[in-house]
Design a protein around this motif. Sequence first.
Motif, short mmCIF file in Angstrom:
data_model
loop_
_atom_site.label_atom_id
_atom_site.label_comp_id
_atom_site.label_asym_id
_atom_site.label_seq_id
_atom_site.Cartn_x
_atom_site.Cartn_y
_atom_site.Cartn_z
N LEU A 75 0.85 -1.19 0.00
CA LEU A 75 0.00 0.00 0.00
C LEU A 75 0.88 1.24 0.00
CD1 LEU A 75 -2.88 -0.89 0.00
CD2 LEU A 75 -1.73 -2.32 1.62
N THR A 76 0.80 2.03 -1.06
CA THR A 76 1.64 3.22 -1.20
C THR A 76 0.97 4.23 -2.12
OG1 THR A 76 3.70 4.04 -2.19
CG2 THR A 76 2.89 1.93 -3.00
N PRO A 77 1.13 5.53 -1.81
CA PRO A 77 0.56 6.54 -2.71
C PRO A 77 1.20 6.51 -4.11
CG PRO A 77 1.76 7.57 -0.87
CD PRO A 77 1.69 6.12 -0.59
N ARG A 78 2.32 5.78 -4.27
CA ARG A 78 2.95 5.61 -5.60
C ARG A 78 2.27 4.52 -6.41
NH1 ARG A 78 8.54 3.73 -6.06
NH2 ARG A 78 8.32 4.49 -8.18
N GLU A 87 1.95 -2.72 -6.33
CA GLU A 87 1.83 -1.49 -5.54
C GLU A 87 0.48 -0.84 -5.82
OE1 GLU A 87 5.54 0.93 -5.24
OE2 GLU A 87 6.27 -0.49 -6.74
N VAL A 88 -0.25 -0.56 -4.75
CA VAL A 88 -1.62 -0.05 -4.85
C VAL A 88 -1.80 1.19 -3.98
CG1 VAL A 88 -4.01 -0.57 -4.23
CG2 VAL A 88 -2.66 -2.28 -5.46
N SER A 89 -2.47 2.20 -4.53
CA SER A 89 -2.83 3.41 -3.79
C SER A 89 -4.35 3.49 -3.65
CB SER A 89 -2.33 4.65 -4.53
OG SER A 89 -2.96 5.82 -4.02
N ILE A 90 -4.84 4.04 -2.55
CA ILE A 90 -6.30 4.19 -2.42
C ILE A 90 -6.76 5.60 -2.76
CG2 ILE A 90 -6.53 2.29 -0.77
CD1 ILE A 90 -7.16 4.58 1.34
N GLY A 91 -5.86 6.46 -3.24
CA GLY A 91 -6.32 7.79 -3.66
C GLY A 91 -5.21 8.81 -3.59
N ASP A 92 -5.49 9.98 -4.14
CA ASP A 92 -4.46 11.01 -4.26
C ASP A 92 -4.43 11.92 -3.03
OD1 ASP A 92 -3.75 9.94 -6.65
OD2 ASP A 92 -4.96 11.33 -7.84
N TYR A 93 -3.96 11.37 -1.92
CA TYR A 93 -3.76 12.10 -0.68
C TYR A 93 -2.77 11.26 0.10
CZ TYR A 93 -7.41 8.67 -0.16
OH TYR A 93 -8.12 7.52 -0.27
N VAL A 94 -2.18 11.81 1.14
CA VAL A 94 -1.12 11.09 1.85
C VAL A 94 -1.59 10.65 3.22
CG1 VAL A 94 1.27 11.19 2.67
CG2 VAL A 94 0.62 12.41 0.58
N LEU A 95 -1.43 9.37 3.51
CA LEU A 95 -1.74 8.82 4.82
C LEU A 95 -0.44 8.67 5.60
CD1 LEU A 95 -4.08 5.96 3.55
CD2 LEU A 95 -4.78 8.19 4.44
N SER A 96 -0.55 8.53 6.92
CA SER A 96 0.66 8.40 7.74
C SER A 96 1.26 7.00 7.63
CB SER A 96 0.35 8.75 9.18
OG SER A 96 -0.74 7.99 9.63
N GLY A 97 0.49 6.07 7.10
CA GLY A 97 0.99 4.71 6.94
C GLY A 97 0.03 3.90 6.11
N GLY A 98 0.44 2.71 5.70
CA GLY A 98 -0.39 1.89 4.83
C GLY A 98 -1.53 1.18 5.54
N GLU A 99 -1.53 1.19 6.89
CA GLU A 99 -2.51 0.37 7.62
C GLU A 99 -3.96 0.76 7.34
OE1 GLU A 99 0.30 1.48 8.95
OE2 GLU A 99 1.33 -0.33 9.63
N THR A 100 -4.25 2.05 7.36
CA THR A 100 -5.65 2.44 7.12
C THR A 100 -6.04 2.15 5.67
OG1 THR A 100 -4.88 4.72 6.88
CG2 THR A 100 -5.88 4.13 8.98
N ALA A 101 -5.07 2.26 4.74
CA ALA A 101 -5.33 1.89 3.34
C ALA A 101 -5.61 0.38 3.25
CB ALA A 101 -4.15 2.28 2.46
N ALA A 102 -4.87 -0.42 4.01
CA ALA A 102 -5.08 -1.88 4.02
C ALA A 102 -6.49 -2.20 4.51
CB ALA A 102 -4.03 -2.56 4.89
CL1 6GU Z 1 -2.07 2.92 -0.13
N1 6GU Z 1 -0.63 4.34 1.56
C1 6GU Z 1 -0.26 5.48 2.11
N2 6GU Z 1 0.69 5.45 3.06
N3 6GU Z 1 -0.75 6.66 1.77
C2 6GU Z 1 -1.68 6.64 0.83
C3 6GU Z 1 -2.12 5.48 0.21
C4 6GU Z 1 -1.56 4.33 0.60
N4 6GU Z 1 -3.06 5.78 -0.71
C5 6GU Z 1 -3.18 7.08 -0.65
N5 6GU Z 1 -2.36 7.61 0.27
#
Ligand code: 6GU
Length: 239
Positions: free
Chosen positions: A87-90, A130-145
Amino acid sequence: MTWRATVLTLFPEMFPGPLGLSLAGRALEAGLWSCRTEDLRQHGLGRHRAVDDTPFGGGAGMVIRPDVADAAIKAADVPADVPVVYLTPRGRPLTQQTVRRYAQGPGVMLLCGRFEGVDERVLQARGVEEVSIGDYVLSGGETAALVLLDACVRLLPGVMGSEESGVEESFSEGLLEYPHYTRPAMWEGRAVPEILLSGNHAAIAAWRRGQAEETTRERRPDLWSAWLARKETNRAVAV
Ligand code: 6GU
């Protein structure tokens, strides 16, 4: 068979978290899916169980070491056909199509990063998606998971009653949903659209379709273009 979620994380206490409640929680108790964690810290190095180090080339933040991430992947002991997802914003944007693919498989192994990220080499060597849940930044991948798991679990056979699953989801066919109304028919001087009280089911279906299209066009021009393009293609195929 039980659909198997395995989460590699520095915060195993975050799972199943909210997915232990409500629809997903009942499904978990019924054995329709399982949620296991592998604590990255358990695979850290030295007296301090270090999981990260400074980035080669310099710059801010810390990077999770490839050997540590790989030790956790191996310790999780998940069958080779289970996709490993970081899980990553990339990452590639998570879509309902991807969610369906995960839900139809044996499960997922989710790698949650903190810090700047995970060493690129372990992602390549282990074929990690590698998967992102949207165009914003989370503090970690856990909430995205948790988001990814929620989306998958509700699709598993037996999780949703006929009541919920019987509802056609316009989103999965590419449009946003039409607006919903319930009693009272008049509230704060606002009436429910008359057509919905008409009992004319064909007219209601047409109105709802129109509303779904209008909302999609206004709010999500990206979805609307894709929808129009697909309609064109389907027409061409049908001819
Ligand atoms: Cl999947 N992870 C993190 N750390 N930030 C995010 C995200 C994932 N998707 C959007 N922002």
